[in-house]
Design an enzyme around this catalytic site. Structure first.
Site, PDB file in Angstrom:
ATOM      1  CB  CYS A 122      -0.940   0.008   1.201  1.00  0.00           C
ATOM      2  SG  CYS A 122      -2.040  -1.413   1.247  1.00  0.00           S
ATOM      3  CG  HIS A 256      -3.089   3.497   2.311  1.00  0.00           C
ATOM      4  ND1 HIS A 256      -3.692   3.155   1.118  1.00  0.00           N
ATOM      5  CD2 HIS A 256      -3.092   2.362   3.072  1.00  0.00           C
ATOM      6  CE1 HIS A 256      -4.041   1.883   1.169  1.00  0.00           C
ATOM      7  NE2 HIS A 256      -3.700   1.380   2.333  1.00  0.00           N
ATOM      8  CG  ASN A 287      -6.717  -0.677   1.629  1.00  0.00           C
ATOM      9  OD1 ASN A 287      -6.009  -0.405   0.676  1.00  0.00           O
ATOM     10  ND2 ASN A 287      -6.221  -0.944   2.826  1.00  0.00           N
TER      11      ASN A 287
HETATM   12  N1  COA Z   1     -17.927  -8.991  10.901  1.00  0.00           N
HETATM   13  C1  COA Z   1     -18.552  -8.955  12.075  1.00  0.00           C
HETATM   14  N2  COA Z   1     -17.910  -9.100  13.261  1.00  0.00           N
HETATM   15  C2  COA Z   1     -16.577  -9.303  13.206  1.00  0.00           C
HETATM   16  C3  COA Z   1     -15.881  -9.355  11.996  1.00  0.00           C
HETATM   17  C4  COA Z   1     -16.598  -9.198  10.811  1.00  0.00           C
HETATM   18  N3  COA Z   1     -16.003  -9.221   9.600  1.00  0.00           N
HETATM   19  N4  COA Z   1     -14.575  -9.572  12.264  1.00  0.00           N
HETATM   20  C5  COA Z   1     -14.454  -9.637  13.601  1.00  0.00           C
HETATM   21  N5  COA Z   1     -15.687  -9.467  14.166  1.00  0.00           N
HETATM   22  C6  COA Z   1     -16.008  -9.458  15.581  1.00  0.00           C
HETATM   23  C7  COA Z   1     -15.084 -10.319  16.399  1.00  0.00           C
HETATM   24  O1  COA Z   1     -15.529 -11.625  16.468  1.00  0.00           O
HETATM   25  C8  COA Z   1     -15.126  -9.619  17.745  1.00  0.00           C
HETATM   26  O2  COA Z   1     -16.303  -9.993  18.410  1.00  0.00           O
HETATM   27  P1  COA Z   1     -16.348 -10.107  19.998  1.00  0.00           P
HETATM   28  O3  COA Z   1     -16.094  -8.730  20.530  1.00  0.00           O
HETATM   29  O4  COA Z   1     -17.746 -10.595  20.267  1.00  0.00           O
HETATM   30  O5  COA Z   1     -15.288 -11.097  20.363  1.00  0.00           O
HETATM   31  C9  COA Z   1     -15.275  -8.144  17.385  1.00  0.00           C
HETATM   32  O6  COA Z   1     -15.814  -8.094  16.045  1.00  0.00           O
HETATM   33  C10 COA Z   1     -13.964  -7.374  17.426  1.00  0.00           C
HETATM   34  O7  COA Z   1     -12.989  -8.082  16.677  1.00  0.00           O
HETATM   35  P2  COA Z   1     -11.612  -7.444  16.319  1.00  0.00           P
HETATM   36  O8  COA Z   1     -10.812  -8.401  15.499  1.00  0.00           O
HETATM   37  O9  COA Z   1     -10.988  -6.889  17.556  1.00  0.00           O
HETATM   38  O10 COA Z   1     -12.101  -6.283  15.354  1.00  0.00           O
HETATM   39  P3  COA Z   1     -11.573  -4.801  15.227  1.00  0.00           P
HETATM   40  O11 COA Z   1     -12.330  -3.885  16.065  1.00  0.00           O
HETATM   41  O12 COA Z   1     -10.065  -4.753  15.342  1.00  0.00           O
HETATM   42  O13 COA Z   1     -11.940  -4.499  13.725  1.00  0.00           O
HETATM   43  C11 COA Z   1     -10.803  -4.336  11.633  1.00  0.00           C
HETATM   44  C12 COA Z   1     -11.364  -5.281  12.692  1.00  0.00           C
HETATM   45  C13 COA Z   1     -10.127  -5.188  10.571  1.00  0.00           C
HETATM   46  C14 COA Z   1     -11.942  -3.560  11.035  1.00  0.00           C
HETATM   47  C15 COA Z   1      -9.798  -3.364  12.310  1.00  0.00           C
HETATM   48  O14 COA Z   1      -8.864  -4.066  13.093  1.00  0.00           O
HETATM   49  C16 COA Z   1      -9.064  -2.533  11.318  1.00  0.00           C
HETATM   50  O15 COA Z   1      -9.644  -1.709  10.672  1.00  0.00           O
HETATM   51  N6  COA Z   1      -7.722  -2.731  11.192  1.00  0.00           N
HETATM   52  C17 COA Z   1      -6.912  -2.021  10.257  1.00  0.00           C
HETATM   53  C18 COA Z   1      -7.043  -2.679   8.927  1.00  0.00           C
HETATM   54  C19 COA Z   1      -6.447  -1.879   7.811  1.00  0.00           C
HETATM   55  O16 COA Z   1      -6.729  -0.740   7.641  1.00  0.00           O
HETATM   56  N7  COA Z   1      -5.593  -2.536   7.036  1.00  0.00           N
HETATM   57  C20 COA Z   1      -4.998  -1.991   5.895  1.00  0.00           C
HETATM   58  C21 COA Z   1      -3.648  -1.485   6.196  1.00  0.00           C
HETATM   59  S1  COA Z   1      -2.861  -1.100   4.700  1.00  0.00           S
END
Ligand code: COA
Length: 331
Positions: A122, A256, A287
């Protein structure tokens, strides 16, 4: 001892024009949620994404890259024959060799320019801009075409709850050339291979082929979120400082387009004043990795949020981990 003639280039460099290509297929959250047991509301709340674009089979990386390049060349008023270097940033060109850059250069009708691909995920577009600027100032090229293109829909496992809703497809491009005034500031860039496992291909091609699987992307969302929101805000401020500017001098902030919450967290951490216009192309594009910054710029210009002469801070970050930031003056 014989003295070699040194290479001499332009006093300064700048972006002469930019453009983009958005694939035709619109994919709303509703199309993805069943396979990952998610909801439109969850995806919107966590990422700001409502829909994204996926390329059709005809919209190859070469087609998208060439279209974005034509757009940027037209905007710059530069003929393809004036281009003497093409840099393509991508991780989704499925041929290890030859490079996509050479194929795009040929399709555009450029006259045998230097052409190569770079792999900085990215962060690729900002790496390309930094390289292009130094090539122009160092005398290795006069006009450089920088393209960021991805078809991440192909590299994403549509049943993976951690990535299926984030990644998307598209292409963006810019032409970099000589300038009387500084138009591209010093780059702040780096990598952290110790954390390469945060965003990575699950396996290499040989391992995947041996088991008949596909080496999709995998990501540890939480640590990526924390790293991007805080460490990257610091790198962006460093790029501003190295350009001799402060947040008050900025017109546009074009990070980004990884996630709307990351964009907002960065803007807050950087204490950006209200007058700074912030790119938020992510909401209906997802993204698009190496393509996200030029695409976001193109949209800002179209919607009147980016104007000629504006000072814009670019920062890109992603797998590697890798990052690159610089201040540019918009053409
Ligand atoms: N849909 C619904 N629920 C989901 C899910 C999905 N796709 N993925 C995870 N969950 C749930 C989990 O099971 C967890 O549930 P719980 O609280 O009951 O245990 C809860 O959501 C939180 O999970 P978590 O993995 O901690 O999610 P998060 O808040 O970190 O969100 C992302 C996940 C990916 C959206 C977030 O981490 C993020 O945006 N990260 C950066 C990603 C990014 O920008 N990458 C590109 C970089 S170039």
């Amino acid at each position: 001892m014989t003295a070699l003639r040194p290479s001499t280039g332009a006093a300064h460099s700048r972006i002469l024009g930019y453009g983009g290509y958005r694939p035709s297929r619109v994919v709303p959250n509703s199309e993805l949620v069943e396979a990952i047991d998610s909801s439109d509301e969850w995806i919107r709340t966590r990422t700001g994404i409502t829909e994204r674009r996926w390329a059709t089979p005809e919209e190859t990386v070469q087609l998208m890259a060439t279209s974005a390049a034509r757009d940027a060349l037209a905007d710059a008023g530069i003929d393809p024959r004036q281009i003497d270097c093409v840099i393509v940033a991508t991780v989704s060109h499925m041929l290890q060799t030859p490079s996509l850059a050479a194929a795009v250069a040929h399709e555009l009708g450029a006259e045998q320019p230097a052409a190569f691909d770079i792999s900085a995920a990215c962060a690729g577009f900002c790496h390309g801009i930094a390289l292009a600027s130094d090539l122009v100032r160092g005398g290795s090229a006069r006009h450089v075409l920088v393209i960021g293109v991805e078809r991440l829909s192909e590299l994403t496992d549509q049943t993976d709850r951690g990535t299926a809703f984030i990644f998307a497809d598209g292409a963006g491009a810019a032409v970099v050339g000589p300038s009387d005034e500084p138009g591209i500031g010093p780059v702040v860039w780096g990598s952290d291979g110790e954390r390469s496992d945060l965003i990575t291909q699950r396996e290499g091609w040989p391992e995947a082929l041996a088991t008949g699987s596909f080496p999709h992307l995998t990501m540890q969302g939480n640590p990526v979120f924390r790293w991007a929101s805080f460490a990257m805000a610091k790198s962006a401020l460093e790029a501003l400082d190295r350009a001799g500017l402060s947040v008050d001098d900025l017109d546009c902030f074009v990070p980004h387009q990884a996630n709307l919450r990351i964009i907002d967290a960065m803007a807050k951490a950087m204490k950006l004043p209200d007058h700074v216009r912030i790119a938020r192309d992510i909401t209906d594009m997802g993204n698009t990795s190496a393509a996200s910054i030029p695409l976001a710029l193109e949209r800002m210009r179209r919607e009147g949020d980016a104007r000629s002469g504006d000072t814009a801070l670019l920062i890109a970050f992603g797998a590697g981990l890798t990052w690159a930031a610089q201040v540019v003056v918009l053409p």
